[in-house]
Design a protein around this motif. Sequence first.
Motif, mmCIF file in Angstrom:
data_model
loop_
_atom_site.group_PDB
_atom_site.id
_atom_site.type_symbol
_atom_site.label_atom_id
_atom_site.label_comp_id
_atom_site.label_asym_id
_atom_site.label_seq_id
_atom_site.Cartn_x
_atom_site.Cartn_y
_atom_site.Cartn_z
ATOM 1 N N THR A 2 10.770 1.071 -3.693
ATOM 2 C CA THR A 2 10.115 2.744 -4.635
ATOM 3 C C THR A 2 10.196 3.083 -4.043
ATOM 4 O O THR A 2 9.622 3.599 -2.877
ATOM 5 N N LYS A 3 11.210 4.781 -4.593
ATOM 6 C CA LYS A 3 9.706 5.452 -4.897
ATOM 7 C C LYS A 3 8.933 6.264 -4.295
ATOM 8 O O LYS A 3 8.260 5.972 -4.908
ATOM 9 N N THR A 4 7.904 7.126 -3.659
ATOM 10 C CA THR A 4 6.786 7.518 -3.823
ATOM 11 C C THR A 4 6.828 8.979 -4.249
ATOM 12 O O THR A 4 7.766 9.501 -4.081
ATOM 13 N N GLY A 6 4.137 12.663 -3.297
ATOM 14 C CA GLY A 6 2.658 12.901 -3.069
ATOM 15 C C GLY A 6 2.268 13.977 -3.787
ATOM 16 O O GLY A 6 2.988 15.177 -3.943
ATOM 17 N N TYR A 27 6.757 7.310 -12.823
ATOM 18 C CA TYR A 27 6.191 6.850 -11.391
ATOM 19 C C TYR A 27 5.019 5.681 -11.449
ATOM 20 O O TYR A 27 4.573 6.078 -12.786
ATOM 21 N N LYS A 30 0.710 3.494 -8.692
ATOM 22 C CA LYS A 30 -0.122 3.046 -7.322
ATOM 23 C C LYS A 30 1.329 3.807 -6.335
ATOM 24 O O LYS A 30 1.018 4.222 -5.068
ATOM 25 N N ASP A 31 2.438 4.605 -7.312
ATOM 26 C CA ASP A 31 3.274 5.087 -5.992
ATOM 27 C C ASP A 31 3.098 6.776 -5.616
ATOM 28 O O ASP A 31 3.539 7.112 -5.182
ATOM 29 N N LEU A 33 1.042 9.163 -4.468
ATOM 30 C CA LEU A 33 -0.678 9.094 -3.082
ATOM 31 C C LEU A 33 -1.661 10.944 -3.400
ATOM 32 O O LEU A 33 -0.567 11.800 -4.029
ATOM 33 N N THR A 52 -3.246 6.820 -5.406
ATOM 34 C CA THR A 52 -3.465 5.625 -4.406
ATOM 35 C C THR A 52 -3.727 7.332 -3.180
ATOM 36 O O THR A 52 -4.060 8.123 -3.163
ATOM 37 N N LYS A 63 4.052 9.438 4.530
ATOM 38 C CA LYS A 63 4.680 8.209 3.429
ATOM 39 C C LYS A 63 5.513 8.490 2.275
ATOM 40 O O LYS A 63 5.719 7.969 0.770
ATOM 41 N N SER A 64 5.657 9.847 2.075
ATOM 42 C CA SER A 64 5.647 10.652 1.000
ATOM 43 C C SER A 64 7.732 10.805 0.311
ATOM 44 O O SER A 64 8.130 11.162 1.487
#
Length: 267
Positions: A2-4, A6, A27, A30-31, A33, A52, A63-64
């Motif tokens: 899964t891609k995030t 931010g 998206y 939750k993904d 940020l 998130t 994290k992104s």
Amino acid sequence: MTKTIGFYGTGNMGRAMIQGLIQSKLYEAKDILIYDVYQPIVEKLVKELGVTPADGPENLAEKSDTIIFAVKPYVLPNLLKELSQNLTTSQVLISVAAGVNISTIEQALTSQHKVVRVMPNTPALVGEGMSALACNANVSESEEKEVLEIFNSFGKAQLVSENLIDAVVGVSGSAPAYVYMFIEALADGAVLEGMPRQQAYEFAAQTVLGSAKMVLETKKHPGELKDMVTSPGGTTIEAVKVLEDQGFRSAVINAVQAASKCNKRLS
Ligand SMILES: NC(=O)C1=CN([C@@H]2O[C@H](COP(=O)(O)OP(=O)(O)OC[C@H]3O[C@@H](n4cnc5c(N)ncnc54)[C@H](O)[C@@H]3O)[C@@H](O)[C@H]2O)C=CC1
Ligand SMILES: O=C(O)[C@@H]1CCC=N1
């Protein structure tokens, strides 16, 4: 995997894009940020939208996969410098800051990062945004497509050369403000003629929405559409004459130019 995505800055424009993205289902909440220096805004968005919260600015960078910077123009260069050890050259870094050139962003970073400069607008919140994108040379064609997909998910998006971004600010980035002023004034006119205020806003806003759809869907010249409303010796030409006498068109043209000039000045 899964891609995030931010977001730095979750004020008016950040929130509009986040909400638009969630509604589009591109998206999952939750993904997404988020990080904002103003903690109450973070808590509100986490509670209302299910996004998130990042454990600090470095954590979001780490994290992104894709990052959108939606902080004020004067905040952006320093924020990028602070994060330079946490950002990687595989991430796509997107800035929506008015007046901040791609070259200014590149200078604030230490390596050959992928940079996209975007000018969106707040109707992204309801899936009707208009965005212009300009990419630096490190962004591949497939990444360009991915960024277009993000901005198309909450409206329409087009690639432009960076020198057009100033015009974009005037015609779409800042323009919702003048459209709201027009809607307010239309409604005030109806209130003057005795219509209850809430009803007047609905008549005014639906008329603006319908007129915009006519331009987009019929592809007719706006002047031709205006002429379709304007019967000889009728009510509309009386109103059109007043607008022409009072410099309506030149006021709008000057407003667009003022926003564009301000964007140039900021850079
Ligand atoms: N509001 C609009 O219609 C549009 C705004 N923009 C651009 O979007 C950017 C944001 O504008 P707005 O949302 O209107 O401003 P805003 O003031 O509503 O939001 C900015 C947010 O950034 C946060 N922030 C400040 N420093 C930060 C930091 N170091 N890290 C993380 N967050 C931080 C603030 O707490 C605030 O919530 C600006 O660069 C503006 O030029 C672009 C197109 C349209
Ligand atoms: O007023 C501003 O500076 C921002 C950029 C475009 C719309 N709002």
